[in-house]
Enzyme design. Structure first.
Site, short mmCIF file in Angstrom:
data_model
loop_
_atom_site.label_atom_id
_atom_site.label_comp_id
_atom_site.label_asym_id
_atom_site.label_seq_id
_atom_site.Cartn_x
_atom_site.Cartn_y
_atom_site.Cartn_z
N GLU A 72 9.66 4.11 8.24
CA GLU A 72 8.38 3.21 7.78
C GLU A 72 8.97 2.80 9.20
O GLU A 72 7.62 1.87 9.80
CB GLU A 72 8.99 2.14 7.18
N ALA A 104 0.39 -1.51 0.12
CA ALA A 104 -0.19 0.35 0.18
C ALA A 104 0.98 1.35 -0.44
O ALA A 104 2.22 0.79 0.22
CB ALA A 104 -0.86 -0.38 1.49
N GLU A 145 -0.52 2.32 6.65
CA GLU A 145 -0.10 4.34 5.79
C GLU A 145 -0.97 5.56 6.44
O GLU A 145 -0.89 6.50 6.35
CB GLU A 145 -1.34 3.54 4.41
N GLU A 175 0.81 5.13 1.35
CA GLU A 175 0.75 6.78 2.47
C GLU A 175 0.56 7.93 1.16
O GLU A 175 0.21 9.03 1.33
CB GLU A 175 1.19 6.81 2.97
N1 BES Z 1 5.47 3.68 1.97
C1 BES Z 1 5.23 2.90 1.66
C2 BES Z 1 5.22 2.20 0.29
C3 BES Z 1 6.60 1.96 -0.72
C4 BES Z 1 7.65 1.10 -0.40
C5 BES Z 1 7.22 2.79 -1.40
C6 BES Z 1 9.34 1.66 -0.57
C7 BES Z 1 7.91 3.00 -2.14
C8 BES Z 1 9.02 2.36 -1.88
C9 BES Z 1 3.88 1.72 2.96
O1 BES Z 1 3.39 3.06 3.56
C10 BES Z 1 4.33 0.73 3.29
O2 BES Z 1 5.02 0.80 3.67
N2 BES Z 1 3.53 0.08 2.47
C11 BES Z 1 3.71 -2.07 3.34
C12 BES Z 1 2.83 -2.52 3.87
C13 BES Z 1 3.44 -1.96 4.85
C14 BES Z 1 1.67 -2.01 6.47
C15 BES Z 1 4.12 -2.76 6.04
C16 BES Z 1 4.07 -2.64 1.72
O3 BES Z 1 4.30 -1.89 1.14
O4 BES Z 1 4.70 -3.35 2.07
ZN ZN Z 2 5.09 3.06 5.14
#
Ligand code: BES
Ligand code: ZN
Length: 847
Positions: free
Chosen positions: A323, A265, A301, A267
């Protein structure tokens, strides 16, 4: 600034006005962007980011006069330079570009996602994924997180489509044959948080939460799967606004399920995008794990709306904190939303995955200098998410939840709409608590690895000798890394009195005096510490004896997990692990069971023939009574965790234990599932499908594939798909691998399927052969971030010949976007090979 990936600061953006006109059928788009900028000093050129865009016109307006610019693109640094005939003066100006681009199939930038509608027609959604540095693929921009600006976005779309972006819709105008949808100007924010989506979508009625309209968008026909997500989002928004003590910073909140999505996902402010499995669900027919993933992701998110979107890292070296903190908040929200899930206990499993990488030489510090976009991409791993969240949790528990939150509130209030360094957070918490937060945290984030804390009692039992050293699977002679360890101990005296102690273990050793002789001690009370524990044989025996009565779930989990880690390090034998496991027949907790079963699965890979038959008997002796206690049928009053445990035990009994009765019963349930998926409880159904796949012949594979294609929910779809990685029959495995490379399996899922097949006990070599033969094709088709995730399957490879082949192949086929993670996978594979070398001969002689 020597870094070619950093833009000059001469000209800075303030406000973007951006219009996009996607052609969904031709998979192209045109764009027009006008950027209000501040020119710091007179300059002949303006440098910004753009890549894979065809720029048709560019000019700079000062006052009322436009100055045409010559455009030079540099694909390597992903920059565009606009050169003017004469310098533009310091002061305000407007930079304008007109351009075209392609809606790509790589799931990054402005891309194309497709699905087949009810009439069997392929439909297209145009959508975006910009983090970390792909906004420049959709519009020329100053694509660095500290160059915040406001965005006014307009989308020109066909009449029958929906358009979604960061703000609310302020105008919907008729154009000839089309509409122009204009969105409200956003708050000041980073480019990586911009998003726009155009396509045939369904949308829920808005649910107003503290004045903010909350909606879910999904592909047509899935509105019945949106209630749970809405409920979680409403809960999260309320929880988070209170925690941060600031209102949600946007003006609307849309959650959008996208059929093709590289990550889990994203954000984007007010326009959060998700994989379908992580947003759309029928909660009555999902496993506890599937539901927990959804709550986690939505909460995660939404936590970013404050921590990340409102307050943002200055540069990508800070992405770990972004993160890690969102992961920490996700756990808090989920724990509050469903206390009975005992979220901090199941976080033990995630923390273990971080330990498992952090025990390697190839681990890395949580924070490190980031120069290129590839450096930033390499930061998205278990060390950022799981270790990062674990050390934040350790700090929170050491300081106390209220004091810690006071520090967070101070940080948010001071830095909103702005950018920060990691140290700004520690300073705010230090100010609020008076504790040496920066010193403690620096020791955890600027050095890789983690300690093992050893505990011995003095002869009279009145003093605990505590010591720390680095923990590694493959040990170095010398490593004098030390950490500032917030220790939390719980101990019992021989008198029966139980007490706790908190201490900061800064040096190599520490003596803790007790009021009387010690009976037993838990050296990581409640399991919050990011350290392993080793106690003297006497203390350990006392602890094991008390495990089921005096230890919490998390603490029993830690006992098992630390023991398994010492098996991998070669300081404990598999036999000792099995003996420990025998003491857990009465274990009630599903996370503890999962950890035990994870160890048993690894052991199963080391045994063959008679030794395997004997091992299977031992598994049945351990799992059988537990399964009998909980039963195959739902009982009145079962909790979600009971359901989950039942599924885990059924899977273990049938697969690891090879129990004929369990397999027969699973086969019967599988027939019921084929007739009606909903007729079997979800946790049991998920286990049954995996058991069926493991023993499947052609007919069962046909049946699983049919259910995969006709699934009712996103969860069911991947449940059937990923179960195929369990297949033991090599001929059926060949079918699965072929399938993974066809359009029947989305490129967002195929790497995960192939990765699990590489980890298959019996068919790993066959799956690896596929990687070998179709490497270029995979790199061409699969999302860039997923390649190294696919390769994670090699971590459990213990066959020396296959391991050698993998070493040779990866030496010639690097993964530049994730070099370090690949090195970790390879070293972890060597740990598996060593485990086999040590243990297989011993296990062979087991009666
Ligand atoms: N910002 C991240 C998505 C992301 C990850 C964008 C790497 C670009 C590069 C998002 O907030 C996120 O952490 N997503 C996770 C899910 C989360 C619940 C651990 C994902 O995509 O795995
Ligand atoms: Zn994240």
């Amino acid at each position: 600034m020597a870094n070619p990936y950093r833009l000059p600061r001469t000209v800075l953006p303030r406000r973007y006005t951006l219009t996009l006109t996607p052609d969904l059928v031709a998979a192209t788009f045109t764009g027009a962007v006008d950027i209000e900028v501040d020119v710091g000093e007179a300059t002949l050129d303006v440098v910004l980011n753009a890549v894979e865009l065809e720029i048709e016109a560019a000019w700079v307006t000062v006052g009322a006069t436009g100055h045409d610019a010559v455009v030079t693109l540099d694909p390597d640094t992903e920059r565009v330079t606009l050169t003017l005939a004469e310098p533009i003066p310091a002061g305000p100006a407007v930079v304008s570009l007109r351009y075209r681009g392609t809606l790509n199939d790589k799931l990054r930038g402005f891309y194309r996602s497709t699905f087949t509608d009810d009439a069997g027609v392929e439909r297209v959604i145009a959508t975006t994924q910009f983090e970390a540095t792909d906004a420049r693929r959709a519009f020329p921009c100053w694509d660095e997180p500290d160059l915040k600006a406001r965005f006014t976005i307009a989308l020109e779309i066909d009449d029958d489509l929906h358009a979604v972006s960061n703000g609310t819709i302020v105008a919907d105008e008729v154009l000839d044959g089309q509409r122009r949808v204009r969105f409200a100007e956003t708050m000041t924010m980073s480019t990586y948080l911009v998003a726009f989506i155009v396509g045939p979508l369904d949308v829920t009625e808005p649910l107003v939460v503290a004045g903010i309209p909350l909606r879910v968008f999904c592909p047509p026909g899935k509105l019945h799967l949106t209630d749970f997500g809405l409920e979680v989002a409403e809960y999260s928004l309320t929880y988070l606004a209170d925690y941060f003590d600031l209102p949600y910073p946007g003006d609307s909140m849309d959650l959008i399920a996208i059929p093709d999505f590289a990550f889990g996902a994203m954000e984007n402010l007010g326009c959060v995008t998700f994989r379908e499995t992580l947003l759309l669900v029928d909660p009555d027919h999902a496993t506890r794990g599937e539901l927990q993933n959804i709550v986690d992701v939505i909460a995660h998110e939404l936590a970013h709306m404050w921590f990340g979107d409102l307050v943002t890292m200055r540069w990508w070296n800070g992405i770990w904190l972004n993160e890690a903190f969102a992961t920490f908040m996700e756990l808090k929200v989920t724990d509050a939303f469903r206390p009975e899930w005992d979220r901090w206990a199941s976080f033990g499993l995630a923390r273990s995955t971080a330990f498992d990488t952090d025990a390697l030489h190839a681990t890395r510090p949580i924070e490190y200098p980031v120069v290129s976009p590839a450096d930033a991409e390499g930061m998205f791993d278990v060390l950022t998410y799981e270790k990062g969240a674990a050390v934040v949790r350790m700090l929170e528990q050491y300081l106390g939840e209220d004091d810690f939150r006071a520090g967070i509130r101070k940080y948010m209030a001071n830095h909103q709409y702005d950018n920060t360094e990691t140290t700004d957070l520690w300073d705010a918490i230090e100010e609020a608590t008076g504790e040496p937060v920066r010193r403690i945290m620096d020791s955890w984030i600027f050095q890789g690895g983690h300690p093992i804390v050893s505990i011995q009692a003095s002869d009279d039992g009145r003093v605990l000798h505590v010591a720390q050293e680095r923990f590694q699977y493959l040990r170095d002679e010398h490593d004098d890394t030390r950490w500032a360890i917030p220790l939390q101990l719980r101990y019992a005296l021989e008198s029966g009195e139980v007490a706790t102690a908190i201490a900061l273990l800064d040096d190599e050793t520490l003596d803790i005096e007790l009021p009387g002789p010690v009976a037993w001690v838990v050296a990581n009370a409640d399991g919050h510490g990011f350290y392993r524990v080793r106690t003297s044989a006497r203390l350990r025996a006392a602890l094991v004896a008390e495990a089921q009565t005096m230890l919490s779930d998390v603490e029993r989990y830690g006992l098992v997990d630390d023991t398994w880690a010492s098996v991998l390090a070669g300081t404990t034998t598999v036999e000792d692990f099995l003996t420990l496991a025998d003491g857990f027949r009465q274990e009630p907790d599903v996370s503890v069971w999962r950890r035990l079963l994870g160890g048993l699965e690894q052991i199963d890979r080391l045994v063959d023939g008679d030794a395997r038959a004997s091992f299977q008997g031992r598994v049945r002796a351990l799992v059988g009574p537990a399964l009998e206690r909980i039963g195959w049928e739902e009982r009145a009053g079962d909790t979600d965790r009971d359901h989950e445990l039942r599924g885990a035990l059924i899977g273990a009994m049938a697969n690891l234990g090879a129990d004929p009765d369990a397999r027969a019963r699973a086969a019967e349930l599988f027939r019921q599932i084929c007739a009606d998926s909903k007729s079997v409880e979800a946790n049991v159904a998920a286990a049954v499908v995996r058991v069926t796949a493991a023993t499947a012949g052609p007919a069962e594979i046909d049946a699983i594939l049919e259910k995969f294609r006709d699934s009712d929910t996103p969860q069911e779809e991947v449940r059937f798909l990923y179960a195929l990685a369990e297949v033991r029959d090599p001929v059926q495995m060949a079918r699965v691998l072929d399938l993974a490379m066809t359009p029947a399996v989305r490129t967002q899922n195929a790497p995960f399927l192939v990765g699990s097949c590489i980890a298959n006990r019996d068919n790993g070599a066959q799956a690896w052969k596929l990687v070998h033969e179709r490497w270029d094709e995979m790199n061409e088709r699969f999302p860039s971030n997923s390649i190294v995730r696919m390769l994670s399957g090699i971590r459990s490879v213990s066959d020396p010949a296959l391991a050698a082949d993998i070493e040779a192949f990866t030496a010639e086929h690097p993964v530049p976007q994730a070099k370090q993670i690949l090195l970790q996978h390879l070293e972890r594979m060597r740990v598996s090979v060593r485990l086999r070398e040590r243990e297989a001969p011993r296990l062979r002689s087991v009666p």
